[in-house]
Design a protein around this motif. Structure first.
Motif, mmCIF file in Angstrom:
data_model
loop_
_atom_site.group_PDB
_atom_site.id
_atom_site.type_symbol
_atom_site.label_atom_id
_atom_site.label_comp_id
_atom_site.label_asym_id
_atom_site.label_seq_id
_atom_site.Cartn_x
_atom_site.Cartn_y
_atom_site.Cartn_z
ATOM 1 N N HIS A 8 0.841 -1.198 0.000
ATOM 2 C CA HIS A 8 0.000 0.000 0.000
ATOM 3 C C HIS A 8 0.879 1.252 0.000
ATOM 4 O O HIS A 8 1.703 1.424 0.901
ATOM 5 N N ASP A 9 0.690 2.121 -0.984
ATOM 6 C CA ASP A 9 1.464 3.353 -1.068
ATOM 7 C C ASP A 9 0.532 4.552 -0.961
ATOM 8 O O ASP A 9 -0.411 4.687 -1.758
ATOM 9 N N ILE A 10 0.771 5.405 0.026
ATOM 10 C CA ILE A 10 -0.018 6.623 0.208
ATOM 11 C C ILE A 10 0.927 7.807 0.049
ATOM 12 O O ILE A 10 1.743 8.096 0.928
ATOM 13 N N LEU A 11 0.835 8.485 -1.080
ATOM 14 C CA LEU A 11 1.748 9.577 -1.407
ATOM 15 C C LEU A 11 1.357 10.858 -0.679
ATOM 16 O O LEU A 11 0.178 11.224 -0.638
ATOM 17 N N TYR A 12 2.343 11.531 -0.120
ATOM 18 C CA TYR A 12 2.092 12.813 0.554
ATOM 19 C C TYR A 12 1.574 13.828 -0.453
ATOM 20 O O TYR A 12 2.173 14.059 -1.497
ATOM 21 N N SER A 13 0.418 14.431 -0.140
ATOM 22 C CA SER A 13 -0.233 15.354 -1.065
ATOM 23 C C SER A 13 -0.242 16.790 -0.561
ATOM 24 O O SER A 13 -0.780 17.676 -1.230
ATOM 25 N N GLY A 14 0.314 17.014 0.612
ATOM 26 C CA GLY A 14 0.321 18.355 1.191
ATOM 27 C C GLY A 14 -0.642 18.511 2.345
ATOM 28 O O GLY A 14 -0.486 19.417 3.173
ATOM 29 N N ASN A 15 -1.644 17.629 2.419
ATOM 30 C CA ASN A 15 -2.616 17.734 3.512
ATOM 31 C C ASN A 15 -2.951 16.376 4.127
ATOM 32 O O ASN A 15 -4.009 16.223 4.727
ATOM 33 N N ASN A 16 -2.072 15.372 3.951
ATOM 34 C CA ASN A 16 -2.327 14.051 4.544
ATOM 35 C C ASN A 16 -1.112 13.568 5.336
ATOM 36 O O ASN A 16 -0.730 12.406 5.269
ATOM 37 N N THR A 17 -0.541 14.488 6.107
ATOM 38 C CA THR A 17 0.691 14.193 6.840
ATOM 39 C C THR A 17 0.557 12.968 7.725
ATOM 40 O O THR A 17 1.475 12.133 7.795
ATOM 41 N N ALA A 18 -0.572 12.812 8.390
ATOM 42 C CA ALA A 18 -0.739 11.710 9.338
ATOM 43 C C ALA A 18 -0.758 10.352 8.650
ATOM 44 O O ALA A 18 -0.294 9.360 9.219
ATOM 45 N N ASN A 19 -1.294 10.286 7.436
ATOM 46 C CA ASN A 19 -1.480 8.994 6.762
ATOM 47 C C ASN A 19 -0.427 8.672 5.706
ATOM 48 O O ASN A 19 -0.277 7.506 5.329
ATOM 49 N N ALA A 20 0.281 9.662 5.209
ATOM 50 C CA ALA A 20 1.205 9.454 4.101
ATOM 51 C C ALA A 20 2.340 8.510 4.488
ATOM 52 O O ALA A 20 2.873 8.574 5.603
ATOM 53 N N THR A 21 2.692 7.615 3.549
ATOM 54 C CA THR A 21 3.797 6.682 3.767
ATOM 55 C C THR A 21 4.883 6.832 2.703
ATOM 56 O O THR A 21 5.863 6.093 2.708
ATOM 57 N N SER A 22 4.692 7.800 1.779
ATOM 58 C CA SER A 22 5.706 8.055 0.761
ATOM 59 C C SER A 22 5.702 9.540 0.428
ATOM 60 O O SER A 22 4.713 10.247 0.668
ATOM 61 N N ALA A 23 6.829 9.993 -0.143
ATOM 62 C CA ALA A 23 6.930 11.411 -0.473
ATOM 63 C C ALA A 23 7.835 11.602 -1.675
ATOM 64 O O ALA A 23 8.864 10.929 -1.800
ATOM 65 N N ALA A 24 7.438 12.521 -2.567
ATOM 66 C CA ALA A 24 8.275 12.876 -3.709
ATOM 67 C C ALA A 24 9.431 13.744 -3.224
ATOM 68 O O ALA A 24 9.225 14.700 -2.471
ATOM 69 N N VAL A 25 10.634 13.399 -3.646
ATOM 70 C CA VAL A 25 11.805 14.168 -3.219
ATOM 71 C C VAL A 25 12.435 14.932 -4.386
ATOM 72 O O VAL A 25 13.428 15.632 -4.194
ATOM 73 N N THR A 26 11.861 14.790 -5.580
ATOM 74 C CA THR A 26 12.248 15.613 -6.731
ATOM 75 C C THR A 26 10.990 16.055 -7.439
ATOM 76 O O THR A 26 9.894 15.542 -7.178
ATOM 77 N N LYS A 27 11.119 16.979 -8.367
ATOM 78 C CA LYS A 27 10.004 17.404 -9.202
ATOM 79 C C LYS A 27 10.140 16.774 -10.585
ATOM 80 O O LYS A 27 11.254 16.516 -11.038
#
Length: 206
Positions: free
Chosen positions: A57-76
């Motif tokens: 299960h991958d939950i990408l950080y979207s800017g407003n889901n800090t508590a639930n996010a398990t992944s994050a983009a580190v480049t654009k």
């Protein structure tokens, strides 16, 4: 008497060396799961030495889901190269780091069996395509240790294979294939993969 004393000293030294060797061998065994292990190599693609099915299960950080996010983009994404083939582009050049939940059943709330820790990045300009490398980190009553996976995630195919290139603990030096298939997604924020893992080289207790 002196010769007898020297003989006893030599015997004691030999005994100490033997004890030290046994202890070192025992520590070496413990370092990769404990005890002696033997290698089993499957003779047929249809007969893996170990197999399992889990859900990633991958939950990408979207800017407003800090508590639930398990992944994050580190480049654009590379805007000039990420063509508008899809509504949101192809994300070419985007790198995502993750610490994702892996479960035994499909539901996100079901029993966890591992964490998937690693990264994936989008590497094709014309359409969605990614490359990933990660470890499945197990810490349960069923398994402990890690499985290391890597390969091209050909997202336009219904199923795709990536390599299992090694492991530790209960999966010491394991090798095989993990077949991935997308079973659910919510936009670009969440996706769930079914992972059918088949190991063809396994070390088991001797």
């Amino acid at each position: 008497m002196q010769g007898l004393s020297m003989m006893k000293q030599q015997q004691l030294s030999s005994l100490l060396v033997a004890v030290a060797a046994v202890l070192l061998l025992g520590l070496a065994g413990a370092a990769h799961g404990g005890g002696r292990k033997k290698l089993i190599v499957s003779r047929s693609e249809d007969e893996p030495c170990k197999k399992m099915t889990v859900y990633y299960h991958d939950i990408l950080y979207s800017g407003n889901n800090t508590a639930n996010a398990t992944s994050a983009a580190v480049t654009k994404p590379a805007a000039a190269l990420s063509l508008s083939h899809w509504k949101n582009g192809t994300f070419f050049g985007l790198l995502v780091v993750f610490d994702d939940l892996v479960t035994e059943e499909q539901a996100l709330s079901s029993e966890p069996v591992a964490r998937a820790q690693g990264f994936y990045f989008y590497d094709k300009k014309e359409q969605y395509n990614a490359w990933m490398a990660f470890s499945l980190v197990f810490n349960s009553t069923a398994y402990t240790g890690t499985l290391n996976l890597m390969g091209a995630d050909l997202m336009y195919e219904k199923t795709r294979d990536i390599s299992v290139v090694g492991g530790t603990g209960d999966f010491f030096m394991s090798r095989g294939v993990a077949t991935l298939s997308l079973v659910a997604y919510e936009g670009t924020v969440y996706f769930r993969l079914k992972m059918d893992i088949k190991l063809y080289e396994c070390y088991v207790a001797a």
